[in-house]
Motif scaffolding. Sequence first.
Motif, PDB file in Angstrom:
ATOM      1  N   ALA A 125       0.816  -1.143  -0.030  1.00  0.00           N
ATOM      2  CA  ALA A 125      -0.567   0.070  -0.441  1.00  0.00           C
ATOM      3  C   ALA A 125       0.707   1.086   0.545  1.00  0.00           C
ATOM      4  CB  ALA A 125      -0.671   0.473   1.095  1.00  0.00           C
ATOM      5  N   SER A 126       0.426   2.440  -0.645  1.00  0.00           N
ATOM      6  CA  SER A 126       1.638   3.816  -0.841  1.00  0.00           C
ATOM      7  C   SER A 126       0.336   4.486  -0.484  1.00  0.00           C
ATOM      8  CB  SER A 126       1.930   3.365  -2.009  1.00  0.00           C
ATOM      9  OG  SER A 126       2.469   2.183  -2.191  1.00  0.00           O
ATOM     10  N   ALA A 127       0.328   5.503   0.273  1.00  0.00           N
ATOM     11  CA  ALA A 127      -0.063   7.036   0.396  1.00  0.00           C
ATOM     12  C   ALA A 127       0.644   8.080   0.020  1.00  0.00           C
ATOM     13  CB  ALA A 127      -0.334   7.206   1.352  1.00  0.00           C
ATOM     14  N   VAL A 128       0.271   9.040  -0.950  1.00  0.00           N
ATOM     15  CA  VAL A 128       0.487  10.222  -1.649  1.00  0.00           C
ATOM     16  C   VAL A 128       0.430  11.179  -1.467  1.00  0.00           C
ATOM     17  CG1 VAL A 128       1.754  10.911  -3.996  1.00  0.00           C
ATOM     18  CG2 VAL A 128       1.707   8.582  -3.440  1.00  0.00           C
ATOM     19  N   GLY A 129       1.199  12.457  -1.107  1.00  0.00           N
ATOM     20  CA  GLY A 129       0.725  13.366  -0.782  1.00  0.00           C
ATOM     21  C   GLY A 129       1.533  14.893  -1.442  1.00  0.00           C
ATOM     22  N   SER A 130       0.881  15.777  -1.746  1.00  0.00           N
ATOM     23  CA  SER A 130       1.544  16.655  -2.138  1.00  0.00           C
ATOM     24  C   SER A 130       1.069  17.861  -2.068  1.00  0.00           C
ATOM     25  CB  SER A 130       2.022  16.573  -3.947  1.00  0.00           C
ATOM     26  OG  SER A 130       0.386  16.685  -4.500  1.00  0.00           O
ATOM     27  N   TYR A 131       1.992  19.122  -2.133  1.00  0.00           N
ATOM     28  CA  TYR A 131       1.612  20.429  -2.146  1.00  0.00           C
ATOM     29  C   TYR A 131       2.100  21.067  -2.942  1.00  0.00           C
ATOM     30  CZ  TYR A 131       0.343  25.132  -0.449  1.00  0.00           C
ATOM     31  OH  TYR A 131       0.357  26.465  -0.145  1.00  0.00           O
ATOM     32  N   SER A 132       1.502  22.211  -3.920  1.00  0.00           N
ATOM     33  CA  SER A 132       2.708  23.569  -4.497  1.00  0.00           C
ATOM     34  C   SER A 132       1.384  24.426  -4.774  1.00  0.00           C
ATOM     35  CB  SER A 132       2.361  22.202  -5.910  1.00  0.00           C
ATOM     36  OG  SER A 132       1.643  22.719  -7.073  1.00  0.00           O
ATOM     37  N   THR A 133       2.714  25.574  -4.285  1.00  0.00           N
ATOM     38  CA  THR A 133       2.204  27.018  -4.551  1.00  0.00           C
ATOM     39  C   THR A 133       2.945  28.065  -5.088  1.00  0.00           C
ATOM     40  OG1 THR A 133       1.473  29.143  -3.108  1.00  0.00           O
ATOM     41  CG2 THR A 133       3.544  28.185  -3.442  1.00  0.00           C
TER      42      THR A 133
END
Length: 267
Positions: free
Chosen positions: A230-238
Motif C-alpha cells: 500500500a502507498s499513500a501519496v501527498g503533495s502541495y504546491s504554490t
Amino acid sequence: FTGSLSRRPRYTDREVNVMNSKERVAFSRELVEKGNKFTALNSWVGYEAAIYDFWNGKMNYNEFQKMVNRYETVNTDWFDLLTEDAFSHQHTVSISGGAESVRYYSSVGYAKDNDVIKGNNNERYTVALNLNADLSPRISTSLGINGNVTSREYSQDEIAPLDYAYNTSRAIPAFDENGDYYYYQSSGGTANSFRYNILNELDNSSYDQEGSSISFNMTLNVKFTDYLNASAVGSYSTSNTDIEGWWGEKSHHVALLRQSEYGDAPA
C-alpha cells in the motif's frame, strides 16, 4: 557550470542584406523622381522627411541638400546600439549521501540567461531536497522539496528592438550633431505624429516579471506481505507571479495616448 555565447546580428552577416545610408537615400530619391510622394508613410524621417519639408517650404534648397548629404553618410549601426553578444551561464552545487537506511540529495542552482537584445535577461534560482528513509523492513518513506525564484527583465513588446534594427534605414541618425537623441515624427498608425527615438523608448519603459514557486511531495510505502503493498501519496504546491509594465511620460507611447508631446498640454 555550463555556459553559452549567443552572437548578435551584424550588417556584415550574409543573411542581413540591408542598404547603407547612401544606397537608401538613392532609393528614396529614385522614388521621388518617379513621382512618388510618400503620402502613406507613418513616419517622416531621413530623405522622406527632408523632401517633405522642402516641398512645404520649411527649408530652402541649400538646407535640404545639406540635410541629404548628412543622411548619405550616417550609416547608423542599429545592431550595435540595440544588441550585444550575450553570454549565458548556469551553476549547480549538489550534495548527496546517507546510510543504508537513510539517503539524501540536495542541490542549489543559479542561471542567468542573457538575450542578444541589450537589457533583456532572465535570472533563476533553484533549490531541491530529496530524502528517502527505510523506517523498518516493511515501511519506507520519501520526501521531496523543490523551489525556484525567477526574475525577468525585457523591453516592451511594441518596441521590438531586433525588428527595428533589421527594418530601419541606416540613414536615420540615432543622435543629433550635439550628441543628443535624434527624433523623427512617427504617427504609430494614428492621425497625429509625435517625436520618436527608439533609445528614448527603451529609457522610458520596462517590462519586469517576478515569480516564485515551491512544491512538497511525500510518499509512504507499507509492505504487508510479498504480494500486498500500500502507498499513500501527498503533495502541495504554490506559485506566484508579478508582472509590471511601465511607460514613462517622455515616451512616444504616452505621447500617442495623451495626443501631445511631453511638456505640452494634452489635446
